[in-house]
Scaffold this active site. Sequence first.
Site, PDB file in Angstrom:
ATOM      1  N   HIS A  72      -8.976   3.653  -5.598  1.00 35.45           N
ATOM      2  CA  HIS A  72      -8.708   2.360  -4.963  1.00 35.45           C
ATOM      3  C   HIS A  72      -9.690   2.161  -3.816  1.00 35.45           C
ATOM      4  O   HIS A  72      -9.938   3.082  -3.041  1.00 35.45           O
ATOM      5  CB  HIS A  72      -7.272   2.327  -4.421  1.00 35.45           C
ATOM      6  CG  HIS A  72      -6.946   1.050  -3.716  1.00 35.45           C
ATOM      7  ND1 HIS A  72      -6.536  -0.077  -4.397  1.00 35.45           N
ATOM      8  CD2 HIS A  72      -7.007   0.704  -2.407  1.00 35.45           C
ATOM      9  CE1 HIS A  72      -6.342  -1.054  -3.531  1.00 35.45           C
ATOM     10  NE2 HIS A  72      -6.634  -0.617  -2.319  1.00 35.45           N
ATOM     11  N   ASP A  87       6.407  -5.719  -2.453  1.00 33.15           N
ATOM     12  CA  ASP A  87       5.081  -5.891  -1.834  1.00 33.15           C
ATOM     13  C   ASP A  87       4.544  -7.290  -2.079  1.00 33.15           C
ATOM     14  O   ASP A  87       3.932  -7.891  -1.205  1.00 33.15           O
ATOM     15  CB  ASP A  87       4.094  -4.847  -2.370  1.00 33.15           C
ATOM     16  CG  ASP A  87       2.699  -5.107  -1.808  1.00 33.15           C
ATOM     17  OD1 ASP A  87       2.549  -5.016  -0.581  1.00 33.15           O
ATOM     18  OD2 ASP A  87       1.785  -5.444  -2.579  1.00 33.15           O
ATOM     19  N   ARG A 135       2.997 -12.033   4.828  1.00 31.06           N
ATOM     20  CA  ARG A 135       2.030 -11.517   5.812  1.00 31.06           C
ATOM     21  C   ARG A 135       0.814 -12.420   5.901  1.00 31.06           C
ATOM     22  O   ARG A 135       0.268 -12.667   6.970  1.00 31.06           O
ATOM     23  CB  ARG A 135       1.614 -10.091   5.433  1.00 31.06           C
ATOM     24  CG  ARG A 135       2.722  -9.068   5.679  1.00 31.06           C
ATOM     25  CD  ARG A 135       2.390  -7.747   5.009  1.00 31.06           C
ATOM     26  NE  ARG A 135       1.144  -7.201   5.516  1.00 31.06           N
ATOM     27  CZ  ARG A 135       0.348  -6.386   4.822  1.00 31.06           C
ATOM     28  NH1 ARG A 135       0.683  -6.005   3.607  1.00 31.06           N
ATOM     29  NH2 ARG A 135      -0.763  -5.942   5.352  1.00 31.06           N
ATOM     30  N   SER A 155       1.726  -1.120   1.672  1.00 29.75           N
ATOM     31  CA  SER A 155       1.422  -2.061   0.606  1.00 29.75           C
ATOM     32  C   SER A 155       0.550  -1.410  -0.466  1.00 29.75           C
ATOM     33  O   SER A 155       0.867  -1.434  -1.661  1.00 29.75           O
ATOM     34  CB  SER A 155       0.707  -3.278   1.225  1.00 29.75           C
ATOM     35  OG  SER A 155       0.139  -4.086   0.239  1.00 29.75           O
ATOM     36  N   LYS A 212       2.072   0.481  -4.440  1.00 26.26           N
ATOM     37  CA  LYS A 212       1.598   0.089  -5.774  1.00 26.26           C
ATOM     38  C   LYS A 212       0.966   1.274  -6.497  1.00 26.26           C
ATOM     39  O   LYS A 212       1.145   1.453  -7.701  1.00 26.26           O
ATOM     40  CB  LYS A 212       0.606  -1.068  -5.643  1.00 26.26           C
ATOM     41  CG  LYS A 212       1.293  -2.365  -5.194  1.00 26.26           C
ATOM     42  CD  LYS A 212       0.327  -3.474  -4.925  1.00 26.26           C
ATOM     43  CE  LYS A 212      -0.372  -3.337  -3.613  1.00 26.26           C
ATOM     44  NZ  LYS A 212      -1.045  -4.523  -3.109  1.00 26.26           N
TER      45      LYS A 212
HETATM   46  N1  URA Z   1      -4.547  -4.572  -0.039  1.00 17.45           N
HETATM   47  C1  URA Z   1      -3.251  -4.495  -0.334  1.00 17.45           C
HETATM   48  O1  URA Z   1      -2.876  -4.283  -1.481  1.00 17.45           O
HETATM   49  N2  URA Z   1      -2.356  -4.654   0.666  1.00 17.45           N
HETATM   50  C2  URA Z   1      -2.717  -4.869   1.953  1.00 17.45           C
HETATM   51  O2  URA Z   1      -1.872  -4.976   2.793  1.00 17.45           O
HETATM   52  C3  URA Z   1      -4.082  -4.945   2.238  1.00 17.45           C
HETATM   53  C4  URA Z   1      -4.985  -4.787   1.210  1.00 17.45           C
END
Ligand code: URA
Length: 434
Positions: free
Chosen positions: A82, A161, A168, A183, A187
């Site tokens: 990621h 999320d 947010r 967040s 995932k």
């Molecule tokens: N990417 C995400 O998935 N969540 C965040 O809060 C910031 C970047």
Amino acid sequence: MRAVDVIMKKRDGRGLSQEEIRFFIAGVTAGTLPDYQASALLMAILLRGMSADETAWLTDAMVHSGVRVDLSDIPGVKVDKHSTGGVGDKTSLILAPLAAACGVPVPMMSGRGLGHSGGTLDKLESIPGFRVDLSLQEMKAALARTGCAMIGQTSQIAPADKKLYALRDVTGTVESITLISASIMSKKIAEGIDALVLDVKTGSGAFMKTEADSRRLAESLVSIGNASGVKTEAIISAMDTPLGRAVGNALEVIESIDVLKGGGPADLIAVSVDLTARMLLLGRVAPNRADAERRVRNAITSGSGLEKFRQIIETQGGDPRVVDDYSRLPSTTGRHLVAAPRAGFVTRLDAEVVGRASVTLGAGRDTIADTIDPAVGILVKAAVGEGVQKGDPVLELHYRDRARLESALHAVADAMTIGEAPPPARALIVGEVR
Ligand code: URA
């Protein structure tokens, strides 16, 4: 339990219990907690922060708001990567096929571009027919067939999320290391992986502009991953200038294929090989770093990575002929060169400015609802450190719409600095966290 008490507790800087955090996330997931209370708590968390325990509980509650995918029927150590987002960052398109070609199962769940930073899903979708919306069952079938699946977030993965991120976005509560960590990691943990390599970007084109903030984010992400049984490590890599030469979806696919063919720019190759080697080590298909790197480079020279990319495209409904024939990818006839205003060396080519200009051309989105044009983008003709004569091209804008071109030209006017001497050599990978 009353939401207002939880909000006031965090407002006053006190730690929340696991039960209070679960109550908050359960309310968000079920839709029973009003947005105004969820937003108030998000702001309190942003201002007051959370301890490592609270952040871990928050992440865990978010994972359990949906399913945690079970990939145990797929043999091997499943590894994903990621990136926290950047400009020209197409390493996923290179490392997923390379790692899979080396024997690491790669269940990759990626996102879309937002703001100046691009997204893997948009890049893949510029390949005609490529489907990123596989169901979990289709994803498993693709993984079993090719050793790799590259898909988007399904609605079953960390649904809390999705709701929180939307809040947010409009309440000024994105920039919290706790909230970003929970967040991202909720995932990643939910997708059923065994190990994860993170590329935390730092610099003008990154979420985190300073190395200290990037390191704090990397440490938070790595500790959450390891605490929840996903072996996690991170590199911190420079994002002051675009990675590679291509910015824009189809243009980035071409550059990624070039790397898989043994070509491509040195900076992109270096970051891609480093990240893939880490995936091989975490995936236990290589005994040590030197061997891992040798295997990755061999997957490039032998063409096995390229062949794997072909298989991935075909398995996900795309046209694999793009690999040999770039004219099958979307392109524009409109090209515009931006020239060096004087002779010298490129000492700055600002990632964020170039990224914003490519969004203006139509390659990205300002809001998640915007549509994008896969063909448009920007090619870097003279990168940082390279010498130019007055009038030499520095950027090539691929545009479809003249009005957008004019705005993009306005935007890139401030992108570059031409100096008398080459800038000092910069490190590409500035740190790591394990
Ligand atoms: N990417 C995400 O998935 N969540 C965040 O809060 C910031 C970047």
